[in-house]
Design a protein around this motif. Structure first.
Motif, PDB file in Angstrom:
ATOM      1  N   VAL A 180       1.661   4.874  11.521  1.00  0.00           N
ATOM      2  CA  VAL A 180       2.457   4.195  10.483  1.00  0.00           C
ATOM      3  C   VAL A 180       4.121   4.241  10.681  1.00  0.00           C
ATOM      4  O   VAL A 180       4.493   5.259  11.442  1.00  0.00           O
ATOM      5  CB  VAL A 180       2.201   4.662   9.156  1.00  0.00           C
ATOM      6  CG1 VAL A 180       0.934   4.391   9.081  1.00  0.00           C
ATOM      7  CG2 VAL A 180       2.533   6.261   8.969  1.00  0.00           C
ATOM      8  N   SER A 181       4.932   3.137  10.534  1.00  0.00           N
ATOM      9  CA  SER A 181       6.309   3.355  10.665  1.00  0.00           C
ATOM     10  C   SER A 181       7.167   4.331   9.566  1.00  0.00           C
ATOM     11  O   SER A 181       8.112   4.965  10.113  1.00  0.00           O
ATOM     12  CB  SER A 181       6.968   2.188  10.736  1.00  0.00           C
ATOM     13  OG  SER A 181       6.765   1.306   9.347  1.00  0.00           O
ATOM     14  N   VAL A 210       4.948  -0.392  14.218  1.00  0.00           N
ATOM     15  CA  VAL A 210       3.924  -0.772  15.332  1.00  0.00           C
ATOM     16  C   VAL A 210       3.839  -2.386  15.241  1.00  0.00           C
ATOM     17  O   VAL A 210       3.773  -2.908  14.133  1.00  0.00           O
ATOM     18  CB  VAL A 210       2.438  -0.213  14.806  1.00  0.00           C
ATOM     19  CG1 VAL A 210       1.493  -0.858  15.824  1.00  0.00           C
ATOM     20  CG2 VAL A 210       2.700   1.290  14.722  1.00  0.00           C
ATOM     21  N   GLN A 211       4.061  -2.777  16.646  1.00  0.00           N
ATOM     22  CA  GLN A 211       3.897  -4.284  16.854  1.00  0.00           C
ATOM     23  C   GLN A 211       2.482  -4.715  16.563  1.00  0.00           C
ATOM     24  O   GLN A 211       1.699  -4.089  17.077  1.00  0.00           O
ATOM     25  CB  GLN A 211       4.191  -4.699  18.244  1.00  0.00           C
ATOM     26  CG  GLN A 211       5.781  -4.328  18.439  1.00  0.00           C
ATOM     27  CD  GLN A 211       6.915  -5.205  17.265  1.00  0.00           C
ATOM     28  OE1 GLN A 211       6.590  -6.207  17.407  1.00  0.00           O
ATOM     29  NE2 GLN A 211       7.780  -4.310  17.090  1.00  0.00           N
ATOM     30  N   SER A 212       2.339  -5.784  15.745  1.00  0.00           N
ATOM     31  CA  SER A 212       1.063  -6.160  15.402  1.00  0.00           C
ATOM     32  C   SER A 212       0.010  -5.380  14.896  1.00  0.00           C
ATOM     33  O   SER A 212      -1.068  -5.213  15.409  1.00  0.00           O
ATOM     34  CB  SER A 212       0.325  -7.367  16.582  1.00  0.00           C
ATOM     35  OG  SER A 212       1.593  -8.216  17.030  1.00  0.00           O
ATOM     36  N   VAL A 266      -0.516  -4.882  -4.711  1.00  0.00           N
ATOM     37  CA  VAL A 266      -0.738  -4.592  -3.254  1.00  0.00           C
ATOM     38  C   VAL A 266      -1.378  -6.065  -2.816  1.00  0.00           C
ATOM     39  O   VAL A 266      -1.747  -6.714  -3.598  1.00  0.00           O
ATOM     40  CB  VAL A 266      -2.186  -3.700  -3.412  1.00  0.00           C
ATOM     41  CG1 VAL A 266      -2.615  -3.895  -1.754  1.00  0.00           C
ATOM     42  CG2 VAL A 266      -1.829  -2.249  -3.635  1.00  0.00           C
ATOM     43  N   PRO A 267      -0.365  -6.339  -1.446  1.00  0.00           N
ATOM     44  CA  PRO A 267      -0.841  -7.719  -0.895  1.00  0.00           C
ATOM     45  C   PRO A 267      -2.126  -7.974  -0.615  1.00  0.00           C
ATOM     46  O   PRO A 267      -2.782  -7.142   0.140  1.00  0.00           O
ATOM     47  CB  PRO A 267       0.087  -7.727   0.373  1.00  0.00           C
ATOM     48  CG  PRO A 267       1.007  -6.335   0.338  1.00  0.00           C
ATOM     49  CD  PRO A 267       0.296  -5.467  -0.856  1.00  0.00           C
ATOM     50  N   ASP A 312       2.402  -1.222   6.605  1.00  0.00           N
ATOM     51  CA  ASP A 312       2.532  -1.771   7.919  1.00  0.00           C
ATOM     52  C   ASP A 312       1.972  -2.876   8.311  1.00  0.00           C
ATOM     53  O   ASP A 312       2.184  -3.244   9.356  1.00  0.00           O
ATOM     54  CB  ASP A 312       2.184  -0.556   8.881  1.00  0.00           C
ATOM     55  CG  ASP A 312       3.265   0.494   9.041  1.00  0.00           C
ATOM     56  OD1 ASP A 312       4.318   0.469   9.524  1.00  0.00           O
ATOM     57  OD2 ASP A 312       2.993   1.702   8.403  1.00  0.00           O
ATOM     58  N   GLY A 313       1.263  -3.597   7.534  1.00  0.00           N
ATOM     59  CA  GLY A 313       0.672  -4.718   7.657  1.00  0.00           C
ATOM     60  C   GLY A 313      -0.919  -4.595   8.114  1.00  0.00           C
ATOM     61  O   GLY A 313      -1.504  -5.788   8.704  1.00  0.00           O
TER      62      GLY A 313
END
Length: 120
Positions: A14-15, A61-63, A89-90, A110-111
């Motif tokens: 996680v970022s 983190v990319q993708s 929450v999305p 983070d997606g």
């Protein structure tokens, strides 16, 4: 050849460790494990433990989650879906019937996309 019994531990990079900890602890209600690490938080999930870990240099983190689907089990997917929607929450995939019971998907900070089911 020695056999592998299956996944034994899942960790997401996680970022922002603090933001992700608050998301999983407060938004999702996961119980923290007694396992302590300076750059990670582990949660007491079953059958497979789950953790979040700070990525190097707080880099996003990319993708995230590209090519992987993490499924979480709950006793009541409908109730959890309504709770998470109420907490903003999305939601990625709306609540629906599936071969695994009621199912929906959401995104973490983070997606990463998580799919939830109640087993039917």
């Amino acid at each position: 050849m020695t056999d592998i019994s299956g996944p034994d531990f899942i960790t997401l990079l996680v970022s922002d460790l603090d933001a992700s900890y608050k998301f999983y602890k407060e938004q999702l209600g996961l119980s923290e494990s007694s396992e302590k690490q300076p750059n990670a938080h582990a949660f007491d999930t079953k059958p497979c433990p789950f953790a979040i870990r700070q990525s190097a240099e707080r880099v996003k983190v990319q993708s995230p989650g590209q090519g992987i689907i993490i499924w979480l089990r709950t006793s009541d997917a409908t109730a959890l879906y309504n709770e998470l929607k109420g907490r903003a929450v999305p939601i990625v995939d709306a609540l629906r019937k599936s071969p695994f019971g009621m199912t929906f998907s959401f995104k973490d900070p983070d997606g990463y996309v998580m799919t939830v089911h109640d087993g039917g």
